[in-house]
Each structure stands twice: as structure tokens, then as C-alpha cells.
Design an enzyme around this catalytic site. Structure first.
Site, PDB file in Angstrom:
ATOM      1  N   GLU A 256       0.810  -1.222   0.000  1.00  0.00           N
ATOM      2  CA  GLU A 256       0.000   0.000   0.000  1.00  0.00           C
ATOM      3  C   GLU A 256       0.840   1.268   0.000  1.00  0.00           C
ATOM      4  OE1 GLU A 256      -0.634  -2.640   1.840  1.00  0.00           O
ATOM      5  OE2 GLU A 256      -2.702  -3.233   1.410  1.00  0.00           O
TER       6      GLU A 256
ATOM      7  N   HIS B  16     -11.663  -5.723   8.976  1.00  0.00           N
ATOM      8  CA  HIS B  16     -12.236  -5.682   7.627  1.00  0.00           C
ATOM      9  C   HIS B  16     -13.638  -5.086   7.607  1.00  0.00           C
ATOM     10  CE1 HIS B  16      -9.171  -8.839   7.383  1.00  0.00           C
ATOM     11  NE2 HIS B  16      -9.125  -8.642   6.093  1.00  0.00           N
TER      12      HIS B  16
END
Lengths: 93, 337
Positions: free
Chosen positions: B66, B135
Site C-alpha cells: 500500500e 475488515h
């Protein structure tokens, strides 16, 4: 000749190679029954495992019947709907 | 093209992709990168079909990296490209925090305006499907808190497309936060609301313009994303009891359309704010404070409905307990009017 002989089945074209399941679910129809469609026009969206696919019109004509509506499950090779090709409308079979 | 196609209903994911594909056709500088966005089409269908049309040069799968690819997007944006970078789950922002908070958000300011960062950071947000604490967050407030980031949250297919067109064309960095439950994917069915007719042609929805999704006189319900639909359902439920609730969909947090909220509260006198983010230091507090700043005299009752300050549980009953439900919103509206 049966009344269905002129119609062309709408099916999922190529089943993805990396998908083991033989079942899918219809997510969304882009066109409704009775609507004119073009050859190769995207008719509906289906999901097989976590892969989303478009199902395309095999011929130009009219989407005369939807057999598997939204959220309906279906099996590999199953007919999702029928298209009456251009020029066939109104003909007695 | 058939006549019906021009107003056909799309799922939210299809509407997003429609806008992205349009912008990619119009502008060669627009490209998309992220984890599983090319071959897989995005794990929440956010990029279905883009790789097939635009190829690997413009729709790029990246490793789990990322910091690297968000940094690359910032750099590409600064030299004139218009990258869209997908952070698969917003929960993963932590490892790339420096690129988001210190580079993407600030480089325009730090350079004295000599560079702009016209990029879009897309991220899947939200719970309701038992994917546990790492998540399932929305984190709206986390990003809206930092100056320099525009933050948009679509609630329907129509808005998903219009906001995406606007986001890609914007010369500043935009965080586009889409709720998984609204995308309309087969393995995670959406509620009825997000699937809407979507024009084939391009159109933009301006940032900072909230939408009154339902008009009412007794109480103002302010919310966003998935909870627009739950609030509408709650309002319908109470309608038969004679309670008239107005439902406002914020659509963007930065900029925040305080005018529409204040105007509504001045009419109803009562305010309920519903958010799937944590309660403390978040959207609910910000909206209430904004109304208090501008129209304290109009406020009679205030209710906040948000996630208590705990990580999102994996367990279904526990998750259901903490994420605001339609019934929670009904109760809050009843208390507030």
C-alpha cells in the site's frame, strides 16, 4: 414446429476456467421483458463464486422471456431467458 | 443501443465502473491500480471489465504494497496524471498512513500550490457481513478529520456514478468510500434502495451538496452510505404512527453541506444523526456541533446513533448488536420527537 423453435436461448457464454462451482446467481437484469436488444448487448449481470460476468445477447431481437430473475440461482448451461430474433416477431410457428 | 438501456437500473458497482470507464476513454491520463483490480475485477466488483477494455497498462494489479502504490499514485498525480488507487479495505490504510496523510493530503499546501494531487483513493468500507474488526470499519471520521482530503460516500447507483465522475475530474485528492453492502454483488446482496436508474451519459454530482432523500416535518435524520437506506426504512415504519421524518443523505463529508442540515433542523427542531463509524470524535459529533454552531436555538432534541467505541466483532449477533439497525433508528427517532 413448437412455438419456441424460433427463439434463441440466453446463457452464460464462457464459464470461467478458474471457477470450480457449477452454480451462479443472477445479480441484475439491465433490460426487461419485451425490450428490443442488439446483438452482443449486455443483458444481465451474473455472479459465479465471486466472479461477476456480463451475459450478452446472442442475436438481435426482443427479450421475450426472463426465466431466471434477479437473485435467482442457476446451473451451468441453464437458459436464463429467451430472445425472439428480429424478423420472427408475430410469426406463427 | 436499445431505448431501455439509456435509463436502465444498475447496481452500485456497475455505476461506479461506468463512470471510471467513461473518464478513461475521455482522458488517457486516467488509470487504475490496486490489489486484485485487473484480473479479478475488484473484490467488490469495483473494476469489473476495465482490464478487458483498457489493458494492463492502465488497469494494474499491484502486490500487497500500500505504501508503494499509493505513493506512486501521489507522484503520478503530481506530474499530471489522474490515478485512481484502490485501497481494498479501508482498514488497511494504516500501513500507508504517511502517503495518505502526509503526502496525498498535504503536498498541495506544502508546495505552496505549485503542485496539485488530482487522484482518487477508492476504498471499501463497512460491516454487516461478519468479517471482523480489521475488515469492517467505515473510518469516515478518520479521513474527514485531516485537512486536504475530500471525502465522498455514495448511497445509490445514481450517486455512485455522478460522484465518481466528479471525483476523477477534481484537481484535489478525493477519498471515495463505497460500502460493500451497497455494491450489489451476488454473494452479498444489497438492500433494494441502491439499485437505481442510471443515465448512460456522463453527469456530475457536486461535492458538498447533501440530498434530502425523504421530506418530513417532525425530525431530521442525517446519515450517509448504507444507513441512508436503513433510515428511510425507519422513516417509513414510523409514518403509519404519524411521525414525519426527513432523511438527509450527506453524500460528502468534506465538504459538508451544513446549510441543508441546518435548514431542515430549523423546520423540524429535532435531530438524529446516524453513522456506522465509531461514536466518539466522529461524524455524529461533528454534525451535531455544526448545527449547534449555526442554529443552537432551533435544536430541541438530539440523538446520536453510531457504533459504540469497540472494534467490530466477528460474531454475527455481536456485530448486529453494535451496528445501527433500522430498529435502532426507529427508537432514536421516537426519542427525538
Amino acid at each position: 414446429m413448437s412455438e419456441h423453435d424460433d427463439r434463441v436461448a440466453v446463457t452464460v457464454g464462457e464459464w470461467p476456467d478458474d471457477v470450480e462451482s457449477d452454480e451462479g446467481v443472477v445479480v441484475n437484469w439491465f433490460v426487461g421483458e419485451g425490450v428490443a436488444v442488439e446483438d452482443s448487448e449486455s443483458l444481465c449481470e451474473v455472479q459465479i463464486e465471486k466472479v461477476s460476468l456480463d451475459v450478452y445477447a446472442p442475436v438481435a431481437g426482443t427479450l421475450t422471456e426472463i426465466l431466471r430473475g434477479e437473485d435467482a440461482e442457476f446451473e451451468r448451461g441453464e437458459t436464463l431467458g429467451w430472445i425472439t430474433p428480429d424478423g420472427m416477431e408475430g410469426e406463427d410457428a | 443501443m436499445s431505448e431501455a438501456e439509456s435509463t436502465r437500473e444498475l447496481t452500485m458497482s456497475r455505476a461506479m465502473v461506468s463512470a471510471i470507464a467513461h473518464e478513461m476513454r475521455e482522458n488517457d491520463e486516467v488509470f487504475y491500480m490496486g490489489e486484485d483490480v485487473a484480473d479479478y475485477g475488484g473484490i467488490f466488483d469495483s473494476t469489473q471489465g476495465l482490464r478487458e477494455e483498457f489493458g494492463y497498462d492502465r488497469v494494474m494489479d499491484v502486490p500487497i504494497s500500500e505504501t508503494a502504490y499509493l505513493g506512486a499514485a501521489v507522484g503520478a498525480a503530481q506530474v499530471g496524471m489522474r490515478p485512481i488507487a484502490e485501497l481494498m479495505f479501508v482498514d488497511f490504510f494504516g500501513v500507508a498512513m504517511d502517503q495518505i496523510y502526509n503526502q496525498m493530503a498535504k503536498n498541495t499546501y506544502m508546495s505552496g500550490g505549485t503542485v496539485s494531487v488530482p487522484m482518487v483513493l477508492t476504498a471499501a468500507v463497512g460491516g454487516t457481513y461478519n468479517d471482523a474488526a480489521q475488515h469492517s470499519q467505515t473510518l469516515y471520521g478518520t479521513f474527514a478529520h485531516i485537512p486536504g482530503l475530500k471525502v465522498v460516500v455514495p448511497s445509490t447507483a445514481y450517486e455512485a456514478k455522478g460522484l465518481m465522475h466528479n471525483a476523477i475530474r477534481d484537481d484535489d485528492p478525493v477519498l471515495y468510500m463505497f460500502h460493500k453492502r451497497l455494491m450489489g454483488i451476488g454473494w452479498m446482496p444489497a438492500p433494494e434502495g441502491p439499485k437505481t436508474p442510471v443515465p448512460e451519459t456522463d453527469y456530475t454530482i457536486p461535492f458538498g451538496k447533501a440530498d434530502v432523500k425523504r421530506e418530513g416535518d417532525d425530525v431530521t435524520v442525517v446519515t450517509l452510505g448504507l444507513h441512508v437506506h436503513r433510515a428511510l426504512e425507519a422513516a417509513e415504519t414510523l409514518d403509519s404512527d404519524g411521525v414525519s421524518a426527513e432523511v438527509i443523505d450527506l453524500r460528502s463529508l468534506v465538504p459538508l453541506d451544513t446549510d441543508t442540515i441546518v435548514e431542515s433542523v430549523e423546520k423540524t427542531g429535532n435531530l438524529v444523526v446516524v453513522d456506522e463509524d465509531y461514536r466518539s470524535f466522529g461524524v455524529t459529533g461533528e454534525v451535531v456541533a455544526s448545527v449547534a454552531d449555526e442554529a443552537l436555538g432551533a435544536l430541541e432534541r438530539v440523538e446520536r446513533v453510531a457504533v459504540p467505541d469497540v472494534p467490530i466483532p466477528y460474531s454475527r449477533p455481536l456485530e448486529n448488536e453494535i451496528i445501527p439497525s433500522t430498529e435502532d433508528i426507529v427508537s432514536a427517532i421516537e426519542r427525538a420527537q
